[in-house]
Scaffold this active site. Structure first.
Site, short mmCIF file in Angstrom:
data_model
loop_
_atom_site.label_atom_id
_atom_site.label_comp_id
_atom_site.label_asym_id
_atom_site.label_seq_id
_atom_site.Cartn_x
_atom_site.Cartn_y
_atom_site.Cartn_z
N CYS A 134 -6.25 -9.59 2.45
CA CYS A 134 -7.21 -8.65 3.11
C CYS A 134 -8.50 -9.07 3.15
CB CYS A 134 -7.85 -7.60 1.64
SG CYS A 134 -5.86 -6.62 0.66
N VAL A 156 1.06 -1.23 -0.10
CA VAL A 156 0.05 -0.23 -0.47
C VAL A 156 0.51 1.50 -0.18
CG1 VAL A 156 -2.03 1.09 0.98
CG2 VAL A 156 -1.41 -1.00 1.10
N LYS A 183 15.48 -2.98 1.87
CA LYS A 183 14.38 -2.90 1.14
C LYS A 183 14.68 -1.26 -0.25
CE LYS A 183 9.74 -3.85 1.37
NZ LYS A 183 8.51 -3.57 2.20
#
Ligand code: UGA
Length: 436
Positions: free
Chosen positions: A264, A11, A35
């Protein structure tokens, strides 16, 4: 606008990149040094169509930055979005684990300078934004800030389009100044006539759970209707079409299958049930949707066994697709994680292919599974093939080649990609979900 995005997960990365594409200056922060180093080099940690191009473009044009250092950009930020993970708690009780979110709120608090809106982007239980406000105020009593909730409605695999052309944007605020700032951030969408639903913080927080729960209910509903179709000899595809044309019902999310998965729906339906319980209320329809979903996955194992004549032991099964949906490498709660181990336990030998998810799948699935380069290899000498995920490349397979290479031409299509009549004409023994 100067925006900080805390958390470069799915997200955070998509939202930050799209805000930069709007023209804002965005700094994405993450505690994971590797990352951030990779992102600086343009290496994207997830597969999401179009994201790499947008990251590259906005990094080159100096609107998108990556760092591990909060002190670098938080003081200048107009808005700080919290987009860290809120997984199901390790206790296994369905509650969302808010540890990362509260840690993030504490970490940013000390660097806030000038008026800042702190926005919850993560999916969080009702009341969380107020906790975030308390944590920031306690950590830095001088901070001049408001909290807000701005839930996301992005689908994996279609996230960029969902962000750029949303059905609506929901913002939950407690103050006009925060509302103005958020409206300004989303102005490029406003100019495209995107409705902005401005509400209280609690309503925005709950709207996110209600949306995902409703969609989960819709899927479980059509899955049960599909099962009824199998019992009475009706065709669920026709039924979905017939009812979906009614504007009150709508034709989306009426595709039957092996059950919903992903990061989700399974997590958010359970979290909603916990929130509701805590308040002494019920959403029995969501409880039922969760139960139906578990039963649907088990039913798929039975369906495969029946298609194989009642026994799975020693059968060679070719599997097309492993991820919870196409256009993602995400394996979280994918139906394959339940179905394939059950088949192996009953003595099956599995050869599987997925266009993007095989590396990820190895982390979730038993070692015995053999991974192959394409659907044709998976089908070779198989006693049946199972189409598990409806990737585009499985929609136009050379069916003759598949049939000729199989030990017996049993095709089990858990996504109803192919038409039963045509498959039978092609010489397959075809089984769909709710089709006849
Ligand atoms: C879902 C929501 O669609 C997004 O709006 C939301 O923002 C997101 O969750 C989130 O909370 O972050 P996503 O999980 O990426 O998005 O994927 P969906 O396209 O919604 O599919 C979820 C699951 O339902 C998949 O396993 C899919 O195969 C299944 N599904 C979907 C069906 O079985 N039938 C359908 O008709 C639609």
């Amino acid at each position: 606008m100067k925006i900080n995005m805390i958390g470069t997960g799915y997200v955070g990365l998509v939202t930050g990149t799209c805000f930069a594409e709007f023209g804002h200056t965005v700094t994405c922060v993450d505690t994971n040094t590797q990352k951030i180093e990779d992102l600086k080099k343009g290496q994207i940690p997830i597969y999401e169509p179009g994201l790499d191009v947008l990251v590259k473009k906005n990094t080159t044009e100096a609107r998108l930055h990556f760092t591990t250092d909060l002190a670098e950009s938080i003081p200048d930020a107009d808005a700080v979005f919290l987009a860290v993970g809120t997984p199901s708690s390790r206790r296994g009780d369905g509650y969302a684990d808010l540890t990362y979110l509260y840690e993030a709120a504490k970490s940013i608090a000390q660097y806030l300078k000038g008026y800042t809106v702190v926005v919850d982007k993560s999916t969080v239980p009702v009341g969380t934004a107020r906790q975030v406000r308390r944590i920031i105020a306690e950590t830095n009593p001088q901070a001049e800030f408001n909290v807000a909730s701005n839930p996301e409605f992005l689908r994996e695999g279609a996230a960029i389009n969902d962000f750029m052309r949303p059905d609506r944007v929901v913002i939950g605020v407690e103050d006009e100044r925060a509302e103005e700032l958020l409206r300004e951030i989303y102005k490029p969408l406003y100019l495209r006539d995107t409705p902005i639903v401005c509400t209280t913080i609690e309503s925005a927080e709950l709207a996110k759970y209600a949306a995902n729960a409703f969609l989960a209910v819709k899927i479980s509903f059509i899955n049960e209707i599909a099962n009824v179709c199998e019992a009475v000899g009706a065709n669920v595809t026709d039924i979905a079409k017939a009812i979906g044309m009614d504007g009150r019902i709508g034709n989306k999310f009426l595709h039957p299958g092996p059950g919903y998965g992903g990061s989700c729906f399974p997590k958010d339906t359970l979290a909603l049930l916990r929130i509701v319980q805590e308040h002494g209320e019920n959403v029995r329809i969501v409880e039922a949707a969760v139960e139906v979903n578990a039963a649907q996955k088990a039913r798929m194992v039975k369906k495969i066994r029946e298609a194989l004549g009642g026994s799975i032991a020693g059968k060679k099964i070719g599997v097309f697709g492993l991820t919870f949906k196409p256009e993602t490498d995400d394996m979280r709660d994918a139906p394959a994680i339940t179905i394939l181990p059950a088949l192996l336990e009953k003595g099956a030998k599995i050869k599987a292919h997925d266009p993007k998810g095989m590396e990820e799948a190895k982390r979730y699935l038993p070692e015995e599974i053999e991974y192959v380069q394409n659907a044709y290899e998976a089908a070779e000498n198989a006693d049946c093939v199972v189409l598990m995920t409806e990737w585009n490349q499985y929609r136009a397979l050379d069916l003759e080649r598949i049939r000729n290479s199989m030990a017996s031409p049993i095709f089990i299509d858990l996504r109803n990609v192919y038409e039963p009549d045509k498959m039978n004409q092609q010489g397959f023994t075809y089984t769909g979900v709710g089709t006849c």
